[in-house]
Design a protein around this motif. Sequence first.
Motif, PDB file in Angstrom:
ATOM      1  N   VAL A 202      -1.212  -8.508   3.823  1.00 29.94           N
ATOM      2  CA  VAL A 202      -1.614  -8.718   2.440  1.00 29.94           C
ATOM      3  C   VAL A 202      -0.366  -8.994   1.611  1.00 29.94           C
ATOM      4  CG1 VAL A 202      -2.744  -7.724   0.429  1.00 29.94           C
ATOM      5  CG2 VAL A 202      -3.598  -7.197   2.735  1.00 29.94           C
ATOM      6  N   ARG A 203      -0.303 -10.177   0.984  1.00 26.37           N
ATOM      7  CA  ARG A 203       0.821 -10.508   0.108  1.00 26.37           C
ATOM      8  C   ARG A 203       0.480 -10.248  -1.348  1.00 26.37           C
ATOM      9  NH1 ARG A 203       3.842 -16.321   0.455  1.00 26.37           N
ATOM     10  NH2 ARG A 203       1.831 -17.046  -0.352  1.00 26.37           N
ATOM     11  N   GLY A 204      -0.798 -10.237  -1.656  1.00 21.47           N
ATOM     12  CA  GLY A 204      -1.255  -9.983  -3.014  1.00 21.47           C
ATOM     13  C   GLY A 204      -2.754  -9.775  -2.998  1.00 21.47           C
ATOM     14  N   GLU A 205      -3.321  -9.435  -4.144  1.00 25.02           N
ATOM     15  CA  GLU A 205      -4.751  -9.111  -4.201  1.00 25.02           C
ATOM     16  C   GLU A 205      -5.616 -10.239  -3.653  1.00 25.02           C
ATOM     17  OE1 GLU A 205      -8.144  -7.731  -7.476  1.00 25.02           O
ATOM     18  OE2 GLU A 205      -6.065  -8.099  -8.089  1.00 25.02           O
ATOM     19  N   ASN A 206      -5.283 -11.460  -3.971  1.00 18.96           N
ATOM     20  CA  ASN A 206      -6.038 -12.619  -3.486  1.00 18.96           C
ATOM     21  C   ASN A 206      -5.137 -13.527  -2.649  1.00 18.96           C
ATOM     22  OD1 ASN A 206      -8.468 -11.883  -4.856  1.00 18.96           O
ATOM     23  ND2 ASN A 206      -7.541 -12.610  -6.753  1.00 18.96           N
ATOM     24  N   ASN A 242       1.073 -14.018  17.277  1.00 21.80           N
ATOM     25  CA  ASN A 242       0.867 -12.578  17.429  1.00 21.80           C
ATOM     26  C   ASN A 242       1.223 -11.772  16.187  1.00 21.80           C
ATOM     27  OD1 ASN A 242       0.197 -12.876  20.226  1.00 21.80           O
ATOM     28  ND2 ASN A 242       2.375 -13.048  20.689  1.00 21.80           N
ATOM     29  N   GLY A 243       2.229 -12.190  15.442  1.00 21.08           N
ATOM     30  CA  GLY A 243       2.713 -11.382  14.334  1.00 21.08           C
ATOM     31  C   GLY A 243       2.873 -12.178  13.062  1.00 21.08           C
ATOM     32  N   VAL A 244       2.785 -11.477  11.926  1.00 19.12           N
ATOM     33  CA  VAL A 244       2.981 -12.108  10.622  1.00 19.12           C
ATOM     34  C   VAL A 244       3.529 -11.074   9.658  1.00 19.12           C
ATOM     35  CG1 VAL A 244       0.575 -11.650   9.917  1.00 19.12           C
ATOM     36  CG2 VAL A 244       1.892 -13.441   8.766  1.00 19.12           C
ATOM     37  N   ILE A 245       4.439 -11.508   8.802  1.00 19.63           N
ATOM     38  CA  ILE A 245       4.906 -10.664   7.707  1.00 19.63           C
ATOM     39  C   ILE A 245       5.244 -11.570   6.539  1.00 19.63           C
ATOM     40  CG2 ILE A 245       7.361 -10.642   8.344  1.00 19.63           C
ATOM     41  CD1 ILE A 245       7.389  -7.678   7.457  1.00 19.63           C
ATOM     42  N   THR A 246       4.988 -11.075   5.335  1.00 19.99           N
ATOM     43  CA  THR A 246       5.313 -11.799   4.119  1.00 19.99           C
ATOM     44  C   THR A 246       5.337 -10.801   2.975  1.00 19.99           C
ATOM     45  OG1 THR A 246       4.754 -13.717   2.737  1.00 19.99           O
ATOM     46  CG2 THR A 246       2.906 -12.407   3.578  1.00 19.99           C
ATOM     47  N   ALA A 247       5.813 -11.240   1.831  1.00 18.20           N
ATOM     48  CA  ALA A 247       5.873 -10.414   0.633  1.00 18.20           C
ATOM     49  C   ALA A 247       5.823 -11.343  -0.560  1.00 18.20           C
ATOM     50  CB  ALA A 247       7.151  -9.566   0.622  1.00 18.20           C
ATOM     51  N   PRO A 248       5.479 -10.832  -1.749  1.00 21.38           N
ATOM     52  CA  PRO A 248       5.409 -11.709  -2.923  1.00 21.38           C
ATOM     53  C   PRO A 248       6.687 -12.521  -3.108  1.00 21.38           C
ATOM     54  CG  PRO A 248       4.484  -9.560  -3.436  1.00 21.38           C
ATOM     55  CD  PRO A 248       5.092  -9.446  -2.065  1.00 21.38           C
ATOM     56  N   GLY A 249       6.513 -13.827  -3.279  1.00 20.57           N
ATOM     57  CA  GLY A 249       7.643 -14.707  -3.472  1.00 20.57           C
ATOM     58  C   GLY A 249       8.359 -15.115  -2.211  1.00 20.57           C
ATOM     59  N   GLU A 250       7.890 -14.658  -1.055  1.00 18.40           N
ATOM     60  CA  GLU A 250       8.558 -14.943   0.212  1.00 18.40           C
ATOM     61  C   GLU A 250       7.718 -15.888   1.075  1.00 18.40           C
ATOM     62  OE1 GLU A 250      11.527 -14.088   0.890  1.00 18.40           O
ATOM     63  OE2 GLU A 250      11.799 -12.771  -0.831  1.00 18.40           O
TER      64      GLU A 250
END
Length: 326
Positions: A202-206, A242-250
């Motif tokens: 989840v990077r953000g609500e939507n 297999n894997g995923v990662i993210t963050a706001p603005g990334e």
Amino acid sequence: MISIAMLWVACSGSDKGTDSGTDEPFTLAANKVQGGVMLSAFTLGDEMVMAGGSYGTTGSLWRYDGDELCVEENVAEGALWWLHGRSATDFYAVGDAGIIIHEVDGTRTREDLPDDTLTNYGVYDDGSDVWVVSGDVRGDQTGEIWRKEAGGKWTKVADTPGLAFKVHEDWFVGDGFAWRWNGTDFDDLTPKEAPRLLTVRVRGENDVWAVGGLQLPEFWHWDGATWSRPELDTLCVGQALNGVITAPGEPVYVTGNFGTVSAYEDDGTYTCASFPVTAEHFHAVWTFGGEVLAVGGNLFAQSGHYATIARSPARGPITFAGACAP
């Protein structure tokens, strides 16, 4: 944060990382590291901790401080598939045969599920409740979702139509389903194609991203109303993910089989390495100390498991220090 690359690879026989100075954004940082395959990673305080091991045999935890890597073997009698915690001193690691390890202030207790035919593939601690997702991979290929409320015990909340692989925040994904917890029940938000989804972030609500696949990659985005599938650059993302990662603005960082690791930007572009980095498979991706690290190993081997790490930006090899100090 660095915009990273993808390693869509064929082969590499080296046991050492590539020297710094290359123009490639990703380099092989460690290979054939003892302890089994690395299946997940998480930041605990000033260390990055990886969990994994050898399937059905032994669980391991590796610790990385940005320079050196060490391993603690025989943590459990089966591989540890995922870890998550609420603080540097309070975390869970889950894995084969219903294994749940809870460490608080350096003391570990076992809170295993009663059904040892289940493999616990994912865990998420939201600071109050803890969630575990599982699957009966040797039986009917269905899954289960378990919850431990604050001060309570583990309780099965739901059966899932396929193996349940991961949970992040209020999202749960698995083989053929994508559900969201609404506080009292699950909303079924599965795409009509019912893809095999292994990891969700989840990077953000939507703004939710999910990856998976078996032979071909599955890459999906939820915008709050519908799912969409970003167009795939098959040179960059041509293998199951297999894997995923993210963050706001990334960017959205994804990893997968045969060395796949890539950065997907919101404008639809991918960043890829131009040459093979490893023939091994990456199971998870994590960000730590200004680096992006893909972790995995010889995931499909029957025995003789070992770990593999790639990282960006390009640096020299990670020093493996052997067993972690007690």
